[in-house]
Design an enzyme around this catalytic site. Structure first.
Site, short mmCIF file in Angstrom:
data_model
loop_
_atom_site.label_atom_id
_atom_site.label_comp_id
_atom_site.label_asym_id
_atom_site.label_seq_id
_atom_site.Cartn_x
_atom_site.Cartn_y
_atom_site.Cartn_z
CG HIS A 1 -1.21 -10.95 6.15
ND1 HIS A 1 -2.53 -11.20 6.21
CD2 HIS A 1 -1.34 -9.81 5.71
CE1 HIS A 1 -3.32 -10.60 5.97
NE2 HIS A 1 -2.51 -9.48 5.71
N GLY B 1 0.80 -4.06 -0.13
CA GLY B 1 1.55 -5.42 0.08
C GLY B 1 0.48 -6.53 0.15
CD GLU C 1 1.87 -7.40 3.50
OE1 GLU C 1 1.32 -8.71 3.57
OE2 GLU C 1 0.91 -6.35 3.44
ZN LIG Z 1 -3.44 -7.60 5.06
#
Ligand SMILES: [Zn+2]
Length: 169
Positions: free
Chosen positions: A138, A45, A135
Site C-alpha cells: 500500500h 491491517g 501493507e
Molecule cells: Zn489493503
C-alpha cells in the site's frame, strides 16, 4: 476518531507516500485514528493512504484489537527479506467484498520504526508475513490485485470495475 476509508479507484491509493515522522505533533492523532478505523472496519491491517494520508505509516493487528500487544506499528517500513511461498485468500478494506488467492512470501523480515521512532527489525510468517507485505505494498501504491497474474488478474479487475461502476462503494 474513525476516518472514512479510501476505496479504489481513489487517486490517494496510488499517490507517492512521504516518510513519516513519529515526533511530528499530529502523528499520535493519526496513529490513534488509524487504529480505531482499522478495528471498526474490522480489518487486520491499515495503511495511512487508506484514510487519505499519504505518509509511510501502516498498522497490523491480527487480533483486531482483542490483544493490545498484538498491534504492530510500521513507520517507514522496508522489506529486508522475503522467502518461501504461501498461497491464501486475501482481501483489502479499499476493495470491499473482493477476495482472491494471492501468492506471497511465507516469511518476511521488515525494518520499521515504531511509534516512538525506534527502528527495529520484525519477522513474520504465515498471515503476519502476508499482512506485512500487503501493507508495505500500500505504501508503494500497490494493491493486492496487482499481484495477480494472467487471466485471473484480468477477470478480477473487471469484477472490481463492474462493482465500482454499479456504485457499490
Ligand atoms: Zn489493503
Amino acid at each position: 476518531m474513525i476516518r472514512d476509508l479510501v476505496r479504489y479507484a481513489d487517486p490517494r491509493l496510488f499517490a507517492p507516500n512521504a516518510a513519516a515522522d513519529p515526533a511530528a505533533p499530529d502523528f499520535p492523532g493519526l496513529l490513534a485514528d488509524m487504529i480505531e478505523t482499522c478495528r471498526a472496519a474490522p480489518g487486520i491491517g491499515l495503511a495511512a493512504p487508506q484514510i487519505g494520508i499519504n505518509l509511510r505509516v501502516a498498522i497490523v493487528d491480527l487480533t483486531v484489537g482483542a490483544e493490545p500487544d498484538a498491534l504492530v506499528v510500521l513507520v517507514n517500513p522496508e522489506i529486508l527479506e522475503a522467502t518461501g511461498e504461501q498461497k491464501e485468500d486475501e482481501g483489502c478494506l479499499s476493495i470491499p467484498d473482493v477476495t482472491e488467492r494471492v501468492i506471497r512470501a511465507a516469511r518476511v523480515r521488515v525494518r520499521a520504526a515504531d511509534e516512538t521512532g525506534k527502528v527495529r527489525e520484525l519477522e513474520g510468517t504465515g498471515l503476519l508475513a502476508r499482512a506485512f507485505a500487503h501493507e508495505v505494498d500500500h505504501l508503494n501504491g500497490t494493491l493486492f490485485v496487482d499481484r495477480l497474474r494472467g487471466l485471473k488478474r484480468e477477470l478480477t479487475w473487471k469484477k472490481i470495475d463492474r462493482r465500482k461502476a454499479k456504485g457499490l462503494w
